[in-house]
Enzyme design. Structure first.
Site, PDB file in Angstrom:
ATOM      1  N   HIS A 417      13.954 -12.298  24.224  1.00 40.52           N
ATOM      2  CA  HIS A 417      14.692 -12.779  25.396  1.00 40.52           C
ATOM      3  C   HIS A 417      13.711 -13.331  26.413  1.00 40.52           C
ATOM      4  O   HIS A 417      13.156 -12.576  27.213  1.00 40.52           O
ATOM      5  CB  HIS A 417      15.459 -11.626  26.078  1.00 40.52           C
ATOM      6  N   GLU A 511      -2.855 -14.750  23.704  1.00 41.28           N
ATOM      7  CA  GLU A 511      -2.349 -16.120  23.816  1.00 41.28           C
ATOM      8  C   GLU A 511      -3.291 -17.035  24.600  1.00 41.28           C
ATOM      9  O   GLU A 511      -3.360 -18.226  24.340  1.00 41.28           O
ATOM     10  CB  GLU A 511      -0.958 -16.116  24.465  1.00 41.28           C
TER      11      GLU A 511
HETATM   12  C1  NOJ Z   1       4.677 -15.718  27.593  1.00 39.27           C
HETATM   13  C2  NOJ Z   1       4.476 -14.580  26.649  1.00 39.27           C
HETATM   14  O1  NOJ Z   1       3.366 -13.804  27.027  1.00 39.27           O
HETATM   15  C3  NOJ Z   1       4.308 -15.147  25.254  1.00 39.27           C
HETATM   16  O2  NOJ Z   1       3.980 -14.112  24.346  1.00 39.27           O
HETATM   17  C4  NOJ Z   1       5.548 -15.869  24.859  1.00 39.27           C
HETATM   18  O3  NOJ Z   1       5.349 -16.478  23.613  1.00 39.27           O
HETATM   19  C5  NOJ Z   1       5.908 -16.957  25.885  1.00 39.27           C
HETATM   20  N1  NOJ Z   1       5.867 -16.424  27.204  1.00 39.27           N
HETATM   21  C6  NOJ Z   1       7.285 -17.539  25.637  1.00 39.27           C
HETATM   22  O4  NOJ Z   1       8.271 -16.591  25.924  1.00 39.27           O
HETATM   23 CA    CA Z   2       2.077 -13.922  29.255  1.00 42.42          CA
END
Ligand code: NOJ
Ligand code: CA
Length: 706
Positions: A417, A511
């Site tokens: 979500h 990320e």
């Molecule tokens: C930021 C979150 O940290 C990441 O894991 C996610 O893929 C993106 N938002 C999209 O919701």
């Molecule tokens: Ca994030």
């Protein structure tokens, strides 16, 4: 079963008209005697406390008080009406966690104060002193002359006695996704980060730090400041007085009100905490933060099972695929074409591929991001309310078929979500969204709050959002749903009370290595995180990237560790859900390293931190609950080093088949990150092993009972 071993209450009563007498001692000492907290009032009736550790003052006289927008400040002219001391000792069990049994043993000092001036308002202070630190909080009891508190700010001081080496991130009201800084306390300069290019939201109004903030003293004293049980209040940042070496609480506010917290009396503030130890490993072993929270309110939570998971995730961060289904980059602008562009990641077929891979490799879950409509309009738009609905899949994603297929393979689909911080839409739709999950047998959801909070003027860490995050957890529990929040509020040990708060982000995660324009997370990042952010609770860091350089996708980005360190993170970082984040094809290309991810546990009976120094290195050993196998992970910063492992922590009379995954001779986080050696040995409690870690490297060991 909760077991209360001893409760001893000694009540010391003072008449309400007794004069303040500084020679009287109001004190509580840790069970082992090393930490002493003193409380008193000064000549003006101003409350203050101090903390002694190993006979040395670590917090000198520090004042306590409040300012309100609807009432006179509550900070002086107090009398001590009553004080009570007591001892508490229990052992409670974590449904999942770093260990099964947690000892909760402290001595308490409770002080009841009343103003001598005409309003005669009352305020209580409660100090709990543990062997691993202290917690204290304010109680606002029910009273005739004070019904509602509009708190302008809380004035809690931590007056330090040394210019500590400090590991800190700025006191951002909106995001914790900053790199850690290592400076002297007197050199903290948070405002230099006021405009951060990699963040979708950030607000740093003053020279303050976020918590946990960890400090190391010249004599090896370690302190970490944080808070516990953050409920219906705003998050606390700590304003740094670099001249006087003083920290002062500064609550996160809102643009919509002139107060920072609104509460009806009676109420209690969160606990203000200081973890205190002689060395770095003990900070990680400290259970102070969870101990200061109330016991489990949810009862049986066996509907959630700790698990490793893969997912449709890293591929979007690498730009291999997209969250959205029908957007195209036309003349330098993203346009919603409404037609499939063929790069959408969350397709039935792609998810089935992850399910097959997970089923084959002892991985329990698959996360699917970008499955629902709305991703064409989610970011950068002012009007984000109503964009996502959390129940409508894109046309190429058959959610029923995916769930059916996953069940057949013994794998659980993890819901996603992304709210885009449009909180009213999410709140309205939660019942429908969680009911859908329950009907499909899905028991965990990753939530996301990217962007500026809607309603406008609120911040991620203010009271409005604290309540949003906590209400979400409570509501989800009613549908047997567990929450892994990204862009969350900080962890404050509420996982004890609501075990379905399984994990969260709340730091610069993996990320950033895929896209940050500042080079990603440097090798020292996680050796700092282990002693800062990780003290607050589980982290969804998403380790396990094998294709470290991923030049075919992003030639300018990379992970800044060796592959051995990526394996070590499954042990070093605690989370009851632990992602194997890389692409299936990257795992299949490296079966030798994949074996560790296949074997490693996610739920622990016991944890021992074998060694470590904040910001340099750390080695952690954890014993898996079900199998009683042990796993060890060690990581280092940019410096290569040798770590000696003494296996005396292992169970007696057991022989283990050990597989050691270590940096190869030429390994280096940048020059040769994938040089990995795997060795098999027989190990017992009497064994010792010397491991050479490359720069940015690590090692991982599985110890399987023979
Ligand atoms: C930021 C979150 O940290 C990441 O894991 C996610 O893929 C993106 N938002 C999209 O919701
Ligand atoms: Ca994030």
């Amino acid at each position: 079963m909760k077991k209360i071993i001893a409760i001893l209450v000694i009540a010391l009563l003072f008449s309400s008209c007794s004069s303040n007498n500084e020679s009287k001692k109001y004190q509580a000492t840790s069970p082992n005697g090393t930490i002493v907290v003193d409380f008193n009032l000064n000549a003006k009736g101003k409350p203050f406390y101090s903390v002694v550790f190993n006979n040395k003052k670590v917090v000198d006289s520090s004042y306590l008080g409040f300012e309100f927008t609807n009432a006179k400040a509550l900070k002086d002219n107090f009398n001590i009406v009553n004080t009570t001391t007591s001892t508490f000792n229990e052992t409670w069990q974590m449904p999942w966690g770093e260990q099964v049994d947690v000892v909760n043993h402290y001595n308490e000092l409770r002080v009841e104060l009343q103003e001598t001036s005409e309003l005669k308002r009352k305020l209580n202070l409660v100090f709990k002193v543990y062997d691993d630190g202290i917690g204290f909080r304010y109680e606002f009891p029910e009273q005739a002359n004070f019904k509602e508190a509009l708190i302008k700010d809380e004035h809690t001081e931590f007056n330090l006695t040394e210019d500590y080496k400090t590991f800190w991130i700025p006191g951002d009201w909106d995001i914790y996704e900053h790199l850690y800084n290592t400076t002297k306390l007197s050199e903290v300069d948070a405002l230099q980060f006021a405009n951060h290019k990699n963040l979708a939201q950030t607000y740093i109004p003053e020279n303050a730090v976020n918590t946990p903030v960890t400090m190391v003293g010249a004599d090896g004293t370690h302190l970490s400041f944080h808070e516990a049980a953050l409920i219906d209040y705003s998050g606390m940042t700590l304003k740094v007085d670099t001249k006087n070496l003083d920290l002062k609480s500064s609550l996160v506010g809102s643009e919509n009100t002139d107060y920072k917290v609104k509460r009806t009396l009676p109420f209690e503030t969160p606990w203000r905490t200081i973890q205190i130890s002689n060395n770095a490993p003990e900070l990680i072993e400290s259970k102070l933060i969870v101990n200061l929270n109330e016991p489990n309110k949810l009862g049986d939570v066996s509907w959630f099972t700790p698990m490793k998971y893969t997912g449709v995730w890293w591929e979007m961060h690498l730009d291999k695929s997209t969250w959205h289904y029908g957007m195209e980059h036309i003349n330098g602008e993203w346009k919603d074409t409404g037609k499939a562009h063929g790069k959408h990641g969350a397709t039935t077929e792609n998810v089935k591929n992850f399910i097959d891979f997970s089923a084959k490799n002892n991985i329990g879950g698959v996360l699917v991001e970008g499955w629902n409509t709305g991703w064409e309009n989610w970011i950068g738009f002012e009007d984000r309310e109503g964009v996502f609905d959390f129940v409508t899949p894109y046309p190429d994603y058959d959610i029923n078929e995916v769930v059916r297929y996953a069940k057949e393979k013994g794998v659980e689909i993890i819901m996603h979500h992304e709210t885009s911080a449009a909180t009213e839409t999410y709140t309205k739709q939660q019942d429908t969204a969680f009911a859908l999950m329950q009907s499909l047998g899905m028991h965990s959801v990753k939530t996301g709050y990217v962007g500026k909070i809607l309603p406008k003027g609120e911040y991620h860490h203010g009271q409005y959002m604290v309540n949003h995050y906590n209400n979400t957890v409570e509501k989800a529990a009613r549908y047997q749903v567990a929450i892994n929040a990204h862009e969350p509020i900080k962890a404050t040990g509420l996982r004890r009370t609501y075990p379905n708060t399984i994990s969260r982000e709340g730091l610069r995660g993996q990320e950033f290595n895929a896209w940050a324009s500042d080079g990603g997370n440097p090798p020292e990042h996680l050796p700092i995180v282990a002693f800062t952010r990780m003290l607050s609770g589980p982290i969804d860091y998403t380790p396990g990237i094998f294709n470290i350089k991923f030049d075919e996708y992003k030639p300018d980005n990379q992970v800044n560790t060796t592959i051995a360190q990526q394996l070590a993170l499954y042990v070093v970082i605690y989370s009851p859900i632990q992602m194997a984040a890389d692409l299936v094809e990257h795992y299949e290309a490296n079966p030798k390293a994949l074996q560790f991810i296949k074997d490693v546990g996610v739920d622990w009976q016991q944890t021992t931190v074998l060694n470590g120094e904040v910001g340099d290195f750390v080695t952690i050993a954890r014993k898996e609950r079900l199998t009683e196998n042990w796993f060890v992970g060690g990581i280092t910063d940019e410096n290569a080093r040798t770590i000696d492992v003494d296996f005396s922590f292992l169970d007696a009379d057991v022989t283990y088949q050990a597989t050691i995954y270590k940096d190869g001779k030429t390994a280096h986080w940048d020059n040769n990150p994938t040089d990995l050696e795997v060795e098999t040995l027989t190990i017992t409690k009497a064994s010792k092993l010397s491991c050479n870690l490359a720069a940015g490297g690590g090692f991982a060991i599985s110890l399987i009972k023979k």
